[in-house]
Design an enzyme around this catalytic site. Sequence first.
Site, short mmCIF file in Angstrom:
data_model
loop_
_atom_site.label_atom_id
_atom_site.label_comp_id
_atom_site.label_asym_id
_atom_site.label_seq_id
_atom_site.Cartn_x
_atom_site.Cartn_y
_atom_site.Cartn_z
N HIS A 174 44.81 43.39 55.79
CA HIS A 174 43.14 43.09 55.59
C HIS A 174 42.58 44.22 54.77
O HIS A 174 41.76 43.67 53.95
CB HIS A 174 42.60 43.64 56.95
CG HIS A 174 41.24 43.05 57.33
ND1 HIS A 174 40.11 43.61 56.99
CD2 HIS A 174 40.80 41.82 57.55
CE1 HIS A 174 39.19 42.99 57.24
NE2 HIS A 174 39.51 41.85 57.37
N HIS B 249 36.41 37.29 52.36
CA HIS B 249 35.31 37.42 53.14
C HIS B 249 34.20 36.53 52.26
O HIS B 249 34.40 36.12 50.91
CB HIS B 249 34.57 38.56 53.37
CG HIS B 249 35.63 39.28 54.68
ND1 HIS B 249 36.85 39.90 54.11
CD2 HIS B 249 35.56 39.03 55.85
CE1 HIS B 249 37.24 40.45 55.12
NE2 HIS B 249 36.69 40.02 56.19
N HIS C 240 42.13 34.39 58.04
CA HIS C 240 42.33 35.19 59.22
C HIS C 240 43.01 34.34 60.13
O HIS C 240 43.85 34.91 61.17
CB HIS C 240 40.96 35.46 59.72
CG HIS C 240 40.34 36.64 59.16
ND1 HIS C 240 39.40 36.32 58.02
CD2 HIS C 240 40.28 37.94 59.08
CE1 HIS C 240 38.99 37.65 57.42
NE2 HIS C 240 39.35 38.70 58.25
N HIS D 242 30.35 37.66 63.96
CA HIS D 242 31.54 38.22 63.35
C HIS D 242 31.05 39.75 63.04
O HIS D 242 31.87 40.84 63.35
CB HIS D 242 32.11 37.54 62.59
CG HIS D 242 32.87 38.29 61.40
ND1 HIS D 242 32.51 38.81 60.23
CD2 HIS D 242 34.22 38.81 61.41
CE1 HIS D 242 33.56 39.41 59.48
NE2 HIS D 242 34.71 39.54 60.37
N HIS E 27 31.84 43.63 64.53
CA HIS E 27 32.53 44.91 63.59
C HIS E 27 31.46 46.15 63.81
O HIS E 27 32.02 47.03 63.97
CB HIS E 27 32.57 44.49 62.31
CG HIS E 27 33.99 43.87 61.76
ND1 HIS E 27 35.08 44.41 61.60
CD2 HIS E 27 34.40 42.62 61.81
CE1 HIS E 27 36.00 43.56 61.34
NE2 HIS E 27 35.58 42.57 61.63
N PHE F 128 35.80 47.38 56.05
CA PHE F 128 37.03 46.43 55.78
C PHE F 128 38.29 46.94 55.86
O PHE F 128 39.37 46.47 56.30
CB PHE F 128 36.65 45.63 54.84
CG PHE F 128 35.61 44.14 54.80
CD1 PHE F 128 35.57 43.78 56.18
CD2 PHE F 128 34.73 43.80 54.04
CE1 PHE F 128 34.86 42.75 56.40
CE2 PHE F 128 34.16 42.62 54.08
CZ PHE F 128 33.79 42.14 55.36
N HIS G 250 39.17 38.84 66.26
CA HIS G 250 39.45 37.72 65.08
C HIS G 250 39.92 36.32 65.90
O HIS G 250 39.74 35.29 65.47
CB HIS G 250 40.00 37.86 63.93
CG HIS G 250 39.15 38.47 63.03
ND1 HIS G 250 38.64 37.56 62.08
CD2 HIS G 250 38.64 39.79 62.57
CE1 HIS G 250 37.81 38.21 61.18
NE2 HIS G 250 37.85 39.59 61.51
#
Length: 595
Positions: free
Chosen positions: A180, A201, A210, A333, A337, A354, A367
């Site tokens: 990632h 992304h 993902h 999403h 995070h 990230f 995810h």
Amino acid sequence: MASFPLHTTSTVAHLSKNTNHSSAASFSFTTSQFFLNQKRDHVKKSLSCRAAKDSSDREAASNNIGDGKFDRRDILLGLGGLYGTTAVSGAAFAAPVDTTKCGEATTLPPGVIPKIDCCPPPNPDIIDFVFPSKRQPLRIRPAAHMLDAKYIAKFNRAMQLMRDLPKDDPHSFAQQAAIHCAYCDSAYQMVGFPNKKIDVHFSWLFFPFHRWYLYFYEKILGKLIDDPTFGLPYWNWDSPNGAPIPAIFADPKSPLYDTLRDALHQPPLKADLNYSKDKPSPTDESELIKSNNTVMYNQMVSAAKTPELFFGKPYRGGYDQIKGQGSIENIPHTQIHIWTGDPNQPYGEDMGRFYSAGRDPIFYSHHANVDRMWNIWKTLPGKNRKDITDTDYLDSAFLFYDENKQLVRVKVRDCLDTKKLGYDYQEVPLPWLRSRPVRKAKKRSKGGRGSANAAEAPAPILDASKALPKLLDGILKVNVPRPKKSRTKEEKEDEEEILEIDGIEYDGDEYIKFDVYINDEDEVDSGPQNAEFAGAFSNVPSKVNKKVKASLSLGITELLEDLEADDDEGLVVALVPRTGKGKVSIGSIKIRFSS
């Protein structure tokens, strides 16, 4: 960094154990030499260019064959899970990676934090993906809050074994987290375009990248405990019962625990799916549940009726990425995070950035639920809820280490059906399907260009064509004309009406969130439970010292019906900064129809 071999489609067999291509010799010289020598073999086979390029652009590009130039349509996407490679083909692929140019994932000021290097050594031994045998039982991914003691023990054992592996082992947790970091924080460059970085992304690559990432992560965990039926649990945050951080991840003695989480957001507190750092979450649990349910309804049902709205904008090689995330990637999403990451760290580690998100085991279950949304979205009513059919998308490729430590090339087209991949999700209730928001504003007078009363508004209503671009340093209200009013039911089914906010610019290192309201007469400080709430823009902070340009597309056909605004010639659109006030500018706001 050692150089990576480059291969034409006719030479992949030289390094591939499972391919139908005829073999020749492999090449390993510079990218520019490769393209200049190979251009004639591939330009003639090139397929469609980016939709924004017209036929004259395509013709001009093809005429460059004889003058030492090459067209970006000759470039094959090779997004490696851990390592990556590149190849050349006749198809136009989304975002090719130059793995010889893998660098630091973040460029931070000296002394702030250590530089982040997510680039592992190369491995040229690649095979093509083969679907698992249909004789194998279907792996079922369970809801994390519904696990029994036997499953929890098995999951803990698998995770501990993964953590105990040497860091340079492709199955180690450190290397899994590096996937990632490298491909989501601009460590790689595009082949042939040294100034263009890769980030999967904010585009149509978000879901398939993902999905493949979790597929191999799950298979590796099963291999470590010799259980091919092992299914990765999903964090069921779209359900009231599953909204808190699952208990299995909150035990400090468990290998599933991560210390860099928000201490104020521990179970039994439910996650806020419209979370903003600078705006308190609802303190009444029933109000929070109502807000979460309407967020999910908006992001999955009313505002996501087309592939573009759900998956995000196209991402094609050779072009600057105009970041345009799909509905679920945007919210919730991002909110999960930010809500989970440790706010006391300089950059919100682990889930809050990230580069570090994969270091928290809960990331993968988060995810898994995002991936589950893809499956559910295709089952909802509406004739346009289908997978993307663009060849650039379907033939985009990634590389991952499988459970046997073999580097495998996968394509997007092969991950559209999870049952073909050998897994499915435990079914649980979907309370948000019955959570269509209700109108809160008093009845509006008809006519004009959207008739919200400026005297009652907290900010003046400006003309969008004259007021923008503008720094979002407070509530911004603009009047936006519609291209057509009073559409028929058939027209609405064929084309979704979309509110498009373009030229969203901010520093990538900043966390930005603003909410969007339509025809909100009384105030704009309400929430998702009201029909006037059209959606929001948010991001996970990424690369520092880099200006980001993004766009936001919100489906509003159903919203306009709820507001009885179908006959209005224009709409009053309000942007309300929640986090990052004065740190983001807005270029334009318009209304269009989906194609």
